[in-house]
Each structure stands twice: as structure tokens, then as C-alpha cells.
Design a protein around this motif. Structure first.
Motif, PDB file in Angstrom:
ATOM      1  N   ARG A 157       0.942  -1.242  -0.170  1.00  0.00           N
ATOM      2  CA  ARG A 157      -0.038   0.184  -0.112  1.00  0.00           C
ATOM      3  C   ARG A 157       0.900   1.329  -0.046  1.00  0.00           C
ATOM      4  NH1 ARG A 157      -3.624   1.135   4.486  1.00  0.00           N
ATOM      5  NH2 ARG A 157      -2.637  -0.359   5.774  1.00  0.00           N
ATOM      6  N   LEU A 158       2.191   1.160   0.002  1.00  0.00           N
ATOM      7  CA  LEU A 158       3.076   2.300   0.007  1.00  0.00           C
ATOM      8  C   LEU A 158       3.528   2.718  -1.334  1.00  0.00           C
ATOM      9  CD1 LEU A 158       5.618   1.200   3.061  1.00  0.00           C
ATOM     10  CD2 LEU A 158       3.568   2.796   3.029  1.00  0.00           C
ATOM     11  N   VAL A 159       3.302   4.007  -1.352  1.00  0.00           N
ATOM     12  CA  VAL A 159       3.887   4.652  -2.741  1.00  0.00           C
ATOM     13  C   VAL A 159       4.944   5.598  -2.291  1.00  0.00           C
ATOM     14  CG1 VAL A 159       3.259   6.099  -4.957  1.00  0.00           C
ATOM     15  CG2 VAL A 159       1.879   4.222  -4.012  1.00  0.00           C
ATOM     16  N   VAL A 160       5.939   5.743  -2.736  1.00  0.00           N
ATOM     17  CA  VAL A 160       6.891   7.112  -2.477  1.00  0.00           C
ATOM     18  C   VAL A 160       7.184   7.714  -3.922  1.00  0.00           C
ATOM     19  CG1 VAL A 160       9.297   7.665  -2.179  1.00  0.00           C
ATOM     20  CG2 VAL A 160       8.044   5.678  -0.949  1.00  0.00           C
ATOM     21  N   ALA A 161       6.828   8.866  -3.941  1.00  0.00           N
ATOM     22  CA  ALA A 161       6.901   9.746  -5.118  1.00  0.00           C
ATOM     23  C   ALA A 161       8.346  10.449  -4.881  1.00  0.00           C
ATOM     24  CB  ALA A 161       5.785  10.716  -5.331  1.00  0.00           C
ATOM     25  N   TYR A 162       9.471  10.270  -5.927  1.00  0.00           N
ATOM     26  CA  TYR A 162      10.519  11.152  -6.108  1.00  0.00           C
ATOM     27  C   TYR A 162      10.050  12.250  -6.770  1.00  0.00           C
ATOM     28  CZ  TYR A 162      15.074  12.901  -7.279  1.00  0.00           C
ATOM     29  OH  TYR A 162      15.915  13.837  -7.921  1.00  0.00           O
ATOM     30  N   GLU A 163      10.280  13.300  -6.250  1.00  0.00           N
ATOM     31  CA  GLU A 163       9.879  14.676  -6.760  1.00  0.00           C
ATOM     32  C   GLU A 163      11.179  15.897  -6.687  1.00  0.00           C
ATOM     33  OE1 GLU A 163       5.513  15.205  -7.574  1.00  0.00           O
ATOM     34  OE2 GLU A 163       5.656  16.006  -5.897  1.00  0.00           O
ATOM     35  N   PRO A 164      12.128  15.839  -7.419  1.00  0.00           N
ATOM     36  CA  PRO A 164      13.343  16.838  -7.249  1.00  0.00           C
ATOM     37  C   PRO A 164      12.543  18.316  -7.243  1.00  0.00           C
ATOM     38  CG  PRO A 164      13.164  15.718  -9.414  1.00  0.00           C
ATOM     39  CD  PRO A 164      12.001  15.024  -8.889  1.00  0.00           C
ATOM     40  N   VAL A 165      12.611  19.027  -6.103  1.00  0.00           N
ATOM     41  CA  VAL A 165      11.909  20.258  -5.993  1.00  0.00           C
ATOM     42  C   VAL A 165      12.239  21.109  -7.240  1.00  0.00           C
ATOM     43  CG1 VAL A 165      11.816  22.195  -4.493  1.00  0.00           C
ATOM     44  CG2 VAL A 165      12.048  19.771  -3.528  1.00  0.00           C
ATOM     45  N   TRP A 166      13.487  20.834  -7.720  1.00  0.00           N
ATOM     46  CA  TRP A 166      13.909  21.917  -8.761  1.00  0.00           C
ATOM     47  C   TRP A 166      13.052  21.536 -10.203  1.00  0.00           C
ATOM     48  CZ3 TRP A 166      16.156  18.651 -12.381  1.00  0.00           C
ATOM     49  CH2 TRP A 166      16.693  17.389 -11.774  1.00  0.00           C
ATOM     50  N   ALA A 167      12.544  20.373 -10.112  1.00  0.00           N
ATOM     51  CA  ALA A 167      11.868  20.120 -11.444  1.00  0.00           C
ATOM     52  C   ALA A 167      10.389  19.962 -11.363  1.00  0.00           C
ATOM     53  CB  ALA A 167      12.130  18.608 -11.849  1.00  0.00           C
ATOM     54  N   ILE A 168       9.825  20.497 -10.196  1.00  0.00           N
ATOM     55  CA  ILE A 168       8.310  20.695 -10.057  1.00  0.00           C
ATOM     56  C   ILE A 168       8.009  22.145 -10.515  1.00  0.00           C
ATOM     57  CG2 ILE A 168       6.634  21.114  -8.299  1.00  0.00           C
ATOM     58  CD1 ILE A 168       7.822  19.044  -6.678  1.00  0.00           C
ATOM     59  N   GLY A 169       6.946  22.054 -11.764  1.00  0.00           N
ATOM     60  CA  GLY A 169       6.064  23.126 -12.102  1.00  0.00           C
ATOM     61  C   GLY A 169       7.363  23.958 -12.928  1.00  0.00           C
ATOM     62  N   ALA A 170       8.379  23.459 -13.201  1.00  0.00           N
ATOM     63  CA  ALA A 170       9.642  24.236 -13.926  1.00  0.00           C
ATOM     64  C   ALA A 170       9.598  23.791 -15.253  1.00  0.00           C
ATOM     65  CB  ALA A 170      10.814  23.574 -13.236  1.00  0.00           C
ATOM     66  N   GLY A 171       8.769  23.106 -15.993  1.00  0.00           N
ATOM     67  CA  GLY A 171       8.606  22.522 -17.320  1.00  0.00           C
ATOM     68  C   GLY A 171      10.180  22.140 -17.703  1.00  0.00           C
TER      69      GLY A 171
ATOM     70  N   ALA B 163      13.621  16.255 -14.558  1.00  0.00           N
ATOM     71  CA  ALA B 163      14.852  15.387 -14.497  1.00  0.00           C
ATOM     72  C   ALA B 163      14.856  14.558 -15.727  1.00  0.00           C
ATOM     73  CB  ALA B 163      14.911  14.692 -13.156  1.00  0.00           C
ATOM     74  N   THR B 164      16.015  14.056 -16.198  1.00  0.00           N
ATOM     75  CA  THR B 164      16.277  13.164 -17.270  1.00  0.00           C
ATOM     76  C   THR B 164      15.833  11.757 -16.357  1.00  0.00           C
ATOM     77  OG1 THR B 164      18.397  12.339 -16.517  1.00  0.00           O
ATOM     78  CG2 THR B 164      18.281  14.226 -18.214  1.00  0.00           C
ATOM     79  N   ALA B 165      15.335  10.735 -17.595  1.00  0.00           N
ATOM     80  CA  ALA B 165      15.001   9.557 -17.026  1.00  0.00           C
ATOM     81  C   ALA B 165      16.055   8.966 -16.437  1.00  0.00           C
ATOM     82  CB  ALA B 165      14.389   8.877 -17.986  1.00  0.00           C
ATOM     83  N   ALA B 166      17.337   9.018 -16.859  1.00  0.00           N
ATOM     84  CA  ALA B 166      18.376   8.333 -15.920  1.00  0.00           C
ATOM     85  C   ALA B 166      18.643   8.925 -14.611  1.00  0.00           C
ATOM     86  CB  ALA B 166      19.671   8.533 -16.829  1.00  0.00           C
ATOM     87  N   GLU B 167      18.487  10.266 -14.562  1.00  0.00           N
ATOM     88  CA  GLU B 167      18.642  10.786 -13.241  1.00  0.00           C
ATOM     89  C   GLU B 167      17.591  10.336 -12.192  1.00  0.00           C
ATOM     90  OE1 GLU B 167      20.492  15.486 -14.290  1.00  0.00           O
ATOM     91  OE2 GLU B 167      18.228  15.021 -14.509  1.00  0.00           O
ATOM     92  N   ALA B 168      16.369  10.434 -12.594  1.00  0.00           N
ATOM     93  CA  ALA B 168      15.319   9.740 -11.849  1.00  0.00           C
ATOM     94  C   ALA B 168      15.355   8.552 -11.555  1.00  0.00           C
ATOM     95  CB  ALA B 168      13.751  10.103 -12.690  1.00  0.00           C
ATOM     96  N   GLN B 169      15.925   7.455 -12.390  1.00  0.00           N
ATOM     97  CA  GLN B 169      16.326   6.367 -12.146  1.00  0.00           C
ATOM     98  C   GLN B 169      17.164   5.903 -11.165  1.00  0.00           C
ATOM     99  OE1 GLN B 169      15.094   3.044 -12.463  1.00  0.00           O
ATOM    100  NE2 GLN B 169      16.763   2.272 -11.761  1.00  0.00           N
ATOM    101  N   GLU B 170      18.126   6.849 -11.225  1.00  0.00           N
ATOM    102  CA  GLU B 170      19.442   6.701 -10.370  1.00  0.00           C
ATOM    103  C   GLU B 170      18.662   6.801  -8.837  1.00  0.00           C
ATOM    104  OE1 GLU B 170      22.589   9.759 -10.219  1.00  0.00           O
ATOM    105  OE2 GLU B 170      23.880   8.060  -9.589  1.00  0.00           O
TER     106      GLU B 170
END
Ligand code: PEP
Length: 250
Positions: free
Chosen positions: A159-173, A176-183
Motif C-alpha cells: 500500500r506504500l507509494v513513494v514519489a521522487y519529486e526533485p524540487v527543482w523540477a516541480i512546475g519548472a517545465g 529530470a532526465t529519466a536516467a537521473e530519476a532512475q538513479e
């Protein structure tokens, strides 16, 4: 095999008429092999229940107060959410951490309250631009995951979901690259393994969030540790949100 999850965070957008229009547009979605969740403002949750009950779309809240009832002016309890059919609740979004001073400890209590109410928490974690530049991404994300999930148990992992949301990418247009997010999502899964063991780490879902749209969702979904996305701006555009979901189904 983890089922992909696409979750929309409307933030403080959508009055009653706008919410109704968006629910009507979304209700046309065809079910498939992925979950679709919308998290409108509290004021639209009753309308979500009315409009979406007979659809494949689930709904949740953007926040909760970790107490059953009482003198907490302006706050909303877990039972109030479940009484409106909410199955999900976002916990620890960076906007609440930054603008409203939410601490890891308070977020941990919210996650526990959401689990106790039988809902599924979407725990948001992520580093600021300064933290990334300073090489602190791994330590910040690890701390937020460990502290946020400190009171959760291994048998609750599904039932757990963790959302990785780099603050610098939120609403920024600029996502992150897929590779950065995957890491980072890989580090999060390792963290879940250390906390709860292999089965739990394999069954918990990890999302990426931050400027996701129909143009980049496929890149994120092709990464092994990214099971879906938490979507802000694009979740307010029905056509784009449905197209993102269609990609996840495929
Ligand atoms: C968010 O607010 O959680 C988010 C990811 O926003 P956006 O998609 O607009 O970057």
C-alpha cells in the motif's frame, strides 16, 4: 510485477465548476493495466465521489491531519476522507514542506494515520537544487524516506507509494532526465529493502514527479524502478492526463 500508477495532484486549482468539468472529461477514460488517481482540493472530493464512482478512476486527498477529531481548526481527518471514498492521500509534498514548514516527524504521523485509515499514502521526497549541487541528493532522499516510513510495517508495503519529486523540477517545465530519476528511484528501492526486506521493496511502487507530460512519460516508465508518475500541471488538462494514462496502460 508492479502495476503502473498515474496520480494527478491538482494542488490549489479548480473551483466547483472547473472540477465538475474535469471529472466529466476524465470519466471517459477506459480502464486498463494501470491505476489512475486524481487528488483534487478537499472542496472537490464530494464531487469526485459523485462523478467518478462508476469509473475506473480513484481519488484521494492532497493532505490530511493525523488525528481522529478535535480542536484542529481548518484540518481534515483520515475518516473524513474515507467517508468521501478517498483511497489515497499525498503526504509530505515539497510545497507543504517548504511553504507550511512540515517536518519529517509530522509527515511520518500523517503516513501512519493514512495507513491506519486503510488508505494508501503517496509519500513525496526530493532534493532542492542547492542540495543537488551540494551532492546531498542521496542523503536528503534517504532521510525523507526513512523518517516518513519509520512507523510503517513490511506487510503494508503493497500500500506504500513513494514519489521522487526533485524540487527543482516541480512546475519548472524542465523535468529530470529519466536516467537521473532512475538513479534516485533505485536508491529509494534500496532504502525500502533496508527498511522492510526484499518482498516489500519489490512490491512498493515508486513514482517520478516533476514536469511530467505526454512528451516524456514513456521515458520515465521505461526505467526499472519507476512505476508511474505524480503529475501536477498536466493533470489539469484532461486530454493530456488521459494520454499519459494511455501510455502507462500500454
Ligand atoms: C507536483 O506538484 O507534484 C508536480 C509534479 O507538479 P508538476 O507536474 O507541475 O511539475
Amino acid at each position: 510485477m508492479r502495476r503502473p500508477l498515474i496520480a494527478g495532484n491538482w494542488k490549489m486549482n479548480g473551483d466547483a465548476a472547473e472540477a465538475d468539468a474535469l471529472f466529466r472529461a476524465l470519466a471517459a477514460v477506459r480502464p486498463g493495466g494501470a491505476d489512475l488517481v486524481v487528488c483534487p482540493p478537499f472542496t472537490a472530493l464530494a464531487a469526485a465521489q459523485q462523478s467518478l464512482s462508476d469509473t475506473c478512476i480513484q481519488w484521494g486527498a492532497q493532505n490530511v491531519y493525523p488525528a481522529a477529531s478535535g480542536a484542529y481548526t481548518g484540518e481534515i481527518s483520515p475518516a473524513m476522507l474515507t467517508s468521501l471514498g478517498c483511497r489515497w492521500c499525498i503526504c509530505g509534498h515539497s510545497e507543504r514542506r517548504q511553504l507550511l514548514g512540515e517536518t519529517d516527524d509530522f509527515i511520518r504521523r500523517k503516513v501512519r494515520a493514512v495507513l491506519d485509515a486503510g488508505m494508501m499514502p503517496i509519500l513525496c521526497v526530493g532534493e532542492t537544487a542547492d542540495e543537488r549541487r551540494g551532492g546531498r541528493t542521496a542523503s536528503v532522499v534517504q532521510r525523507e524516506v526513512e523518517e516518513g516510513l519509520r512507523d510503517a510495517a513490511a506487510d503494508e508495503a503493497a500500500r506504500l507509494v513513494v514519489a521522487y519529486e526533485p524540487v527543482w523540477a516541480i512546475g519548472a517545465g524542465q523535468a529530470a532526465t529519466a536516467a537521473e530519476a532512475q538513479e534516485v528511484c533505485g536508491w529509494i528501492r534500496e532504502c525500502l529493502f533496508r527498511l522492510f526486506g526484499q518482498d516489500a521493496a519489490s512490491s512498493a511502487r515508486i513514482l517520478y514527479g516533476g514536469s511530467v507530460g505526454q512528451g516524456n512519460i514513456a521515458d520515465f516508465l521505461s526505467e526499472p524502478d519507476i512505476d508511474g508518475a505524480l503529475i501536477g500541471g498536466a493533470s489539469l488538462r484532461a486530454d493530456e492526463f488521459i494520454s499519459i494514462y494511455d501510455t502507462a496502460k500500454a
